[in-house]
Write an enzyme that holds these catalytic residues in place. Structure first.
Site, PDB file in Angstrom:
ATOM      1  N   ASP A 152       7.164 -12.823 104.604  1.00 57.57           N
ATOM      2  CA  ASP A 152       7.672 -13.851 105.524  1.00 57.57           C
ATOM      3  C   ASP A 152       6.611 -14.922 105.815  1.00 57.57           C
ATOM      4  O   ASP A 152       5.412 -14.652 105.744  1.00 57.57           O
ATOM      5  CB  ASP A 152       8.107 -13.169 106.835  1.00 57.57           C
ATOM      6  CG  ASP A 152       8.990 -14.072 107.684  1.00 57.57           C
ATOM      7  OD1 ASP A 152       9.571 -15.027 107.128  1.00 57.57           O
ATOM      8  OD2 ASP A 152       9.094 -13.813 108.890  1.00 57.57           O
ATOM      9  N   GLY A 153       7.082 -16.118 106.153  1.00 58.91           N
ATOM     10  CA  GLY A 153       6.179 -17.181 106.613  1.00 58.91           C
ATOM     11  C   GLY A 153       5.890 -18.269 105.584  1.00 58.91           C
ATOM     12  O   GLY A 153       5.006 -19.103 105.803  1.00 58.91           O
ATOM     13  N   ASN A 154       6.657 -18.287 104.502  1.00 56.46           N
ATOM     14  CA  ASN A 154       6.432 -19.319 103.472  1.00 56.46           C
ATOM     15  C   ASN A 154       6.634 -20.729 104.033  1.00 56.46           C
ATOM     16  O   ASN A 154       5.840 -21.630 103.780  1.00 56.46           O
ATOM     17  CB  ASN A 154       7.405 -19.139 102.306  1.00 56.46           C
ATOM     18  CG  ASN A 154       7.166 -17.869 101.542  1.00 56.46           C
ATOM     19  OD1 ASN A 154       6.198 -17.153 101.805  1.00 56.46           O
ATOM     20  ND2 ASN A 154       8.038 -17.574 100.586  1.00 56.46           N
ATOM     21  N   ARG A 168       9.054 -27.030 102.822  1.00 57.88           N
ATOM     22  CA  ARG A 168       9.108 -25.557 102.853  1.00 57.88           C
ATOM     23  C   ARG A 168       8.996 -24.934 101.465  1.00 57.88           C
ATOM     24  O   ARG A 168       8.368 -23.892 101.274  1.00 57.88           O
ATOM     25  CB  ARG A 168      10.417 -25.098 103.513  1.00 57.88           C
ATOM     26  CG  ARG A 168      10.511 -25.378 105.010  1.00 57.88           C
ATOM     27  CD  ARG A 168      11.893 -24.984 105.544  1.00 57.88           C
ATOM     28  NE  ARG A 168      12.193 -23.598 105.230  1.00 57.88           N
ATOM     29  CZ  ARG A 168      11.775 -22.558 105.963  1.00 57.88           C
ATOM     30  NH1 ARG A 168      11.072 -22.760 107.056  1.00 57.88           N
ATOM     31  NH2 ARG A 168      12.088 -21.331 105.606  1.00 57.88           N
ATOM     32  N   HIS A 203       7.214 -21.436  99.352  1.00 59.13           N
ATOM     33  CA  HIS A 203       7.844 -20.447  98.460  1.00 59.13           C
ATOM     34  C   HIS A 203       7.100 -20.424  97.119  1.00 59.13           C
ATOM     35  O   HIS A 203       6.865 -19.377  96.537  1.00 59.13           O
ATOM     36  CB  HIS A 203       9.316 -20.789  98.222  1.00 59.13           C
ATOM     37  CG  HIS A 203      10.149 -20.778  99.474  1.00 59.13           C
ATOM     38  ND1 HIS A 203      10.106 -19.759 100.392  1.00 59.13           N
ATOM     39  CD2 HIS A 203      11.068 -21.665  99.964  1.00 59.13           C
ATOM     40  CE1 HIS A 203      10.955 -20.009 101.396  1.00 59.13           C
ATOM     41  NE2 HIS A 203      11.543 -21.169 101.145  1.00 59.13           N
ATOM     42  N   SER A 262      17.314 -12.148 101.569  1.00 57.43           N
ATOM     43  CA  SER A 262      18.212 -11.272 102.320  1.00 57.43           C
ATOM     44  C   SER A 262      19.652 -11.777 102.236  1.00 57.43           C
ATOM     45  O   SER A 262      19.902 -12.941 101.885  1.00 57.43           O
ATOM     46  CB  SER A 262      17.780 -11.205 103.792  1.00 57.43           C
ATOM     47  OG  SER A 262      18.116 -12.410 104.449  1.00 57.43           O
ATOM     48  N   LEU A 268       3.369   0.674  87.754  1.00 58.84           N
ATOM     49  CA  LEU A 268       4.022   0.393  89.036  1.00 58.84           C
ATOM     50  C   LEU A 268       5.519   0.092  88.867  1.00 58.84           C
ATOM     51  O   LEU A 268       5.905  -0.685  87.993  1.00 58.84           O
ATOM     52  CB  LEU A 268       3.339  -0.833  89.666  1.00 58.84           C
ATOM     53  CG  LEU A 268       3.968  -1.395  90.934  1.00 58.84           C
ATOM     54  CD1 LEU A 268       3.606  -0.539  92.141  1.00 58.84           C
ATOM     55  CD2 LEU A 268       3.508  -2.838  91.176  1.00 58.84           C
TER      56      LEU A 268
HETATM   57  C1  IPE Z   1      13.279 -11.801 106.131  1.00 61.02           C
HETATM   58  O1  IPE Z   1      12.732 -13.025 106.497  1.00 61.02           O
HETATM   59  C2  IPE Z   1      13.853 -11.877 104.748  1.00 61.02           C
HETATM   60  C3  IPE Z   1      12.900 -12.027 103.652  1.00 61.02           C
HETATM   61  C4  IPE Z   1      11.601 -12.064 103.760  1.00 61.02           C
HETATM   62  C5  IPE Z   1      13.489 -12.127 102.343  1.00 61.02           C
HETATM   63  P1  IPE Z   1      13.589 -14.079 107.353  1.00 61.02           P
HETATM   64  O2  IPE Z   1      12.714 -15.255 107.564  1.00 61.02           O
HETATM   65  O3  IPE Z   1      14.889 -14.318 106.709  1.00 61.02           O
HETATM   66  O4  IPE Z   1      13.822 -13.272 108.699  1.00 61.02           O
HETATM   67  P2  IPE Z   1      14.128 -13.778 110.195  1.00 61.02           P
HETATM   68  O5  IPE Z   1      15.273 -14.727 110.096  1.00 61.02           O
HETATM   69  O6  IPE Z   1      12.899 -14.458 110.680  1.00 61.02           O
HETATM   70  O7  IPE Z   1      14.412 -12.538 110.962  1.00 61.02           O
HETATM   71  C1  IPE Z   2      10.049 -15.970 103.543  1.00 55.89           C
HETATM   72  O1  IPE Z   2       9.560 -17.127 104.139  1.00 55.89           O
HETATM   73  C2  IPE Z   2      10.844 -16.254 102.287  1.00 55.89           C
HETATM   74  C3  IPE Z   2      12.286 -16.007 102.398  1.00 55.89           C
HETATM   75  C4  IPE Z   2      12.896 -15.523 103.445  1.00 55.89           C
HETATM   76  C5  IPE Z   2      13.102 -16.329 101.250  1.00 55.89           C
HETATM   77  P1  IPE Z   2      10.473 -18.007 105.078  1.00 55.89           P
HETATM   78  O2  IPE Z   2      11.214 -19.001 104.235  1.00 55.89           O
HETATM   79  O3  IPE Z   2      11.310 -17.176 105.962  1.00 55.89           O
HETATM   80  O4  IPE Z   2       9.384 -18.791 105.931  1.00 55.89           O
HETATM   81  P2  IPE Z   2       9.383 -18.973 107.508  1.00 55.89           P
HETATM   82  O5  IPE Z   2       9.502 -17.618 108.103  1.00 55.89           O
HETATM   83  O6  IPE Z   2      10.554 -19.859 107.846  1.00 55.89           O
HETATM   84  O7  IPE Z   2       8.066 -19.606 107.811  1.00 55.89           O
HETATM   85 MG    MG Z   3      11.041 -16.284 107.764  1.00 52.59          MG
END
Ligand code: IPE
Ligand code: IPE
Ligand code: MG
Length: 280
Positions: A32-34, A45, A49, A77, A143
């Site tokens: 998470d956090g890309n 954004r 990714h 997801s 792996l």
């Molecule tokens: C969870 O991250 C899903 C993936 C990393 C693929 P999200 O960014 O979608 O989750 P929420 O919305 O912050 O809970």
């Molecule tokens: C996780 O990063 C990647 C996916 C859920 C596909 P996000 O796209 O959720 O990045 P944030 O959380 O919005 O920073």
């Molecule tokens: Mg996210």
């Protein structure tokens, strides 16, 4: 083909980790956090990714070198389909490119590629590339890399119930035979043990509909790093923290001390099921 080995300082870090305790057999990661990583740099954004793919490469390689058996990556997801159309479409293009670009390297590193989720919902070219990668790597012995794509824990459980209902209707399954172990064999993760360690990056403290059933006794580790900045040193810190934990599985410390020496190896859903059946 042989696994690329760690060298220099990195090798020392890995050796130290391997000497200090057992590494998890299965690590699951909510990457998470890309988006935030990119936005903090004034970038779109998708740039996050994009950089996140480099973290995947590094973490997959480090896990292989540490002898970790299973790595499950939450890449997309069920709920992520609700994102703006252009982000979803760019993510799918990036997934296709990453699968194409990384295939040879993964194969050389003896990685066995797998996927869980509603794969049929992915664009056809992504499905083709994914299934081709899975086929090419199916006899590899390193792996096992499980990509969770269009996956959610609630989908997995609902889908399992649907399949069980079919088996009950056809007479293949009796209601009284339903056990936790048997239920596990209906889940998308039936061939893998439950994760020992769940890592979530970007400081968020939630499961976001990931492996709801399978995480029952996983150790949770939250990293403040955004996924594109999460590299092998952060992984080593997570594994070191895991080694310091005491996994009690509902018991008390003293009981676990008595069991020391008899290593408990987590079983996959299928193994648990076969074991329970063989006792009947
Ligand atoms: C969870 O991250 C899903 C993936 C990393 C693929 P999200 O960014 O979608 O989750 P929420 O919305 O912050 O809970
Ligand atoms: C996780 O990063 C990647 C996916 C859920 C596909 P996000 O796209 O959720 O990045 P944030 O959380 O919005 O920073
Ligand atoms: Mg996210």
């Amino acid at each position: 083909m042989a696994l690329e080995k760690a060298t220099g300082h990195d090798k020392k870090l890995q050796d130290r980790l391997l000497e200090s305790g057992e590494v998890p057999q299965h690590i699951a990661i909510i990457m998470d956090g890309n988006g935030r990583w990119a936005q903090r740099r004034g970038l779109p954004r998708i740039a996050g990714h994009h950089e996140g793919v480099n973290s995947v490469r590094d973490i997959v390689e480090a896990c292989g070198q540490l002898g970790i058996k299973y790595l499950t990556l939450y890449a997309f997801s069920t709920e992520n389909w609700k994102r703006p159309e252009d982000e979803v479409s760019l993510l799918m293009r990036l997934l296709l490119k990453a699968l194409r670009d990384e295939k040879d390297r993964l194969h050389q590193n003896e990685v066995q590629l797998k996927a869980i989720g509603e794969i049929h919902k992915l664009p056809h070219d992504v499905q083709d590339e994914l299934l081709d990668g899975i086929e090419v790597m199916k006899t590899n012995t390193g792996l096992t890399l499980i990509l969770a794509l269009s996956y959610s824990g609630r989908w997995d459980i609902t889908n399992a119930i649907r399949k069980m209902y079919d088996d009950i209707r056809s007479g293949a399954l009796k209601q009284e035979d339903i056990t936790e172990a048997l239920f596990g064999t209906y889940l998308a993760t039936r061939d893998y043990p439950d994760p020992d360690l769940l890592i979530r990056t970007s400081g968020e403290v939630r499961i976001s509909n990931f492996l709801l059933w399978q995480l029952a006794y996983s150790e949770l580790y939250i990293s403040d790093e955004f996924w594109p900045a999460f590299r092998r040193k952060e992984l080593y810190a997570a594994v070191a923290e895991y080694q310091r934990r005491e996994r009690r599985f509902g018991m008390v410390s003293d009981q676990l001390k008595k069991q020391e020496g008899t290593r408990v190896i987590p079983l996959s859903g299928m193994e648990r099921f076969l074991k329970s059946v063989s006792k009947l």
